[in-house]
Design a protein around this motif. Structure first.
Motif, PDB file in Angstrom:
ATOM      1  N   PRO A  71       7.607   1.264   8.108  1.00 22.93           N
ATOM      2  CA  PRO A  71       8.169   0.682   6.898  1.00 22.93           C
ATOM      3  C   PRO A  71       8.939   1.721   6.096  1.00 22.93           C
ATOM      4  O   PRO A  71       8.595   2.899   6.108  1.00 22.93           O
ATOM      5  CB  PRO A  71       6.934   0.217   6.130  1.00 22.93           C
ATOM      6  CG  PRO A  71       5.862   1.178   6.534  1.00 22.93           C
ATOM      7  CD  PRO A  71       6.176   1.560   7.965  1.00 22.93           C
ATOM      8  N   THR A  86       8.013  -1.477   0.917  1.00 24.40           N
ATOM      9  CA  THR A  86       7.978  -2.901   0.601  1.00 24.40           C
ATOM     10  C   THR A  86       8.138  -3.102  -0.910  1.00 24.40           C
ATOM     11  O   THR A  86       8.011  -2.157  -1.694  1.00 24.40           O
ATOM     12  CB  THR A  86       6.658  -3.548   1.051  1.00 24.40           C
ATOM     13  OG1 THR A  86       5.587  -2.998   0.287  1.00 24.40           O
ATOM     14  CG2 THR A  86       6.424  -3.352   2.538  1.00 24.40           C
ATOM     15  N   TRP A 111      13.046  -7.972  11.854  1.00 28.02           N
ATOM     16  CA  TRP A 111      12.027  -7.100  11.276  1.00 28.02           C
ATOM     17  C   TRP A 111      10.824  -7.094  12.209  1.00 28.02           C
ATOM     18  O   TRP A 111      10.199  -8.122  12.426  1.00 28.02           O
ATOM     19  CB  TRP A 111      11.616  -7.601   9.902  1.00 28.02           C
ATOM     20  CG  TRP A 111      12.731  -7.707   8.920  1.00 28.02           C
ATOM     21  CD1 TRP A 111      13.470  -8.829   8.642  1.00 28.02           C
ATOM     22  CD2 TRP A 111      13.248  -6.677   8.082  1.00 28.02           C
ATOM     23  NE1 TRP A 111      14.401  -8.543   7.674  1.00 28.02           N
ATOM     24  CE2 TRP A 111      14.293  -7.230   7.315  1.00 28.02           C
ATOM     25  CE3 TRP A 111      12.924  -5.323   7.902  1.00 28.02           C
ATOM     26  CZ2 TRP A 111      15.015  -6.496   6.388  1.00 28.02           C
ATOM     27  CZ3 TRP A 111      13.642  -4.588   6.978  1.00 28.02           C
ATOM     28  CH2 TRP A 111      14.675  -5.166   6.230  1.00 28.02           C
ATOM     29  N   TRP A 163       7.224  -5.753  12.361  1.00 21.77           N
ATOM     30  CA  TRP A 163       6.213  -5.207  11.453  1.00 21.77           C
ATOM     31  C   TRP A 163       4.933  -4.943  12.225  1.00 21.77           C
ATOM     32  O   TRP A 163       4.709  -5.498  13.294  1.00 21.77           O
ATOM     33  CB  TRP A 163       5.970  -6.195  10.312  1.00 21.77           C
ATOM     34  CG  TRP A 163       5.495  -5.552   9.059  1.00 21.77           C
ATOM     35  CD1 TRP A 163       4.258  -5.694   8.495  1.00 21.77           C
ATOM     36  CD2 TRP A 163       6.218  -4.667   8.208  1.00 21.77           C
ATOM     37  NE1 TRP A 163       4.184  -4.965   7.345  1.00 21.77           N
ATOM     38  CE2 TRP A 163       5.375  -4.312   7.144  1.00 21.77           C
ATOM     39  CE3 TRP A 163       7.493  -4.127   8.245  1.00 21.77           C
ATOM     40  CZ2 TRP A 163       5.766  -3.450   6.120  1.00 21.77           C
ATOM     41  CZ3 TRP A 163       7.887  -3.276   7.233  1.00 21.77           C
ATOM     42  CH2 TRP A 163       7.024  -2.944   6.197  1.00 21.77           C
ATOM     43  N   ILE A 181       8.735  -7.742   2.962  1.00 18.67           N
ATOM     44  CA  ILE A 181       9.357  -6.894   3.971  1.00 18.67           C
ATOM     45  C   ILE A 181      10.877  -6.908   3.814  1.00 18.67           C
ATOM     46  O   ILE A 181      11.533  -5.864   3.836  1.00 18.67           O
ATOM     47  CB  ILE A 181       8.958  -7.376   5.392  1.00 18.67           C
ATOM     48  CG1 ILE A 181       7.453  -7.205   5.611  1.00 18.67           C
ATOM     49  CG2 ILE A 181       9.763  -6.651   6.463  1.00 18.67           C
ATOM     50  CD1 ILE A 181       6.912  -7.939   6.822  1.00 18.67           C
ATOM     51  N   PRO A 186       7.074  -0.359  14.715  1.00 21.67           N
ATOM     52  CA  PRO A 186       7.654  -1.155  13.631  1.00 21.67           C
ATOM     53  C   PRO A 186       9.052  -0.630  13.289  1.00 21.67           C
ATOM     54  O   PRO A 186       9.276   0.571  13.223  1.00 21.67           O
ATOM     55  CB  PRO A 186       6.675  -0.969  12.475  1.00 21.67           C
ATOM     56  CG  PRO A 186       5.863   0.222  12.816  1.00 21.67           C
ATOM     57  CD  PRO A 186       5.910   0.410  14.290  1.00 21.67           C
TER      58      PRO A 186
END
Length: 117
Positions: free
Chosen positions: A5, A8, A58, A60, A70, A109
């Motif tokens: 990530p 977020t 995406w 994740w 996200i 991810p």
């Protein structure tokens, strides 16, 4: 492909509430990551014809984060693309439609961005 990530929406809000300069520092950090991976893609010959729809895939690591939380990361991706010189401006002329799809990949991810014809 940009590893995830970045940050977020919930994480960004928490940082903003904790330190008035924290949000700016995190935005700079995440934009730098997006810039580096955009530059790599450019070196591989990736080009977009701006003004067409874009698809964000995406990937994740789990289902505990809501998709809209996200997708907030569009901001960092576009800012990184601009910093790399891949995108001149993330305005209405260049960004006309965004399509998001969400998948689980616990090992890798990431977000993959595609131009849609």
């Amino acid at each position: 492909m940009i590893p995830m990530p970045l940050l977020t929406l919930n994480q960004y809000i928490e940082i903003e509430r904790g330190n008035r300069f924290g949000g700016a520092a995190e935005k700079k950090r995440t934009t730098t990551i997006a810039t580096e991976y955009t530059l790599l893609a450019m070196r591989k010959g990736v080009r977009f014809d701006w003004g067409k729809p874009l698809r964000f895939d995406w990937f994740w690591y789990d289902r505990r984060t809501d998709p809209d939380n996200i997708a907030f990361q569009h901001k960092f991706v576009f800012d990184g693309m601009m910093a790399a010189g891949f995108l001149t401006n993330d305005n209405w002329d260049n960004i006309v439609e965004l399509r998001d799809r969400f998948f689980i990949d616990k090992v890798n991810p990431r977000v993959e961005v595609y131009e849609i014809d």
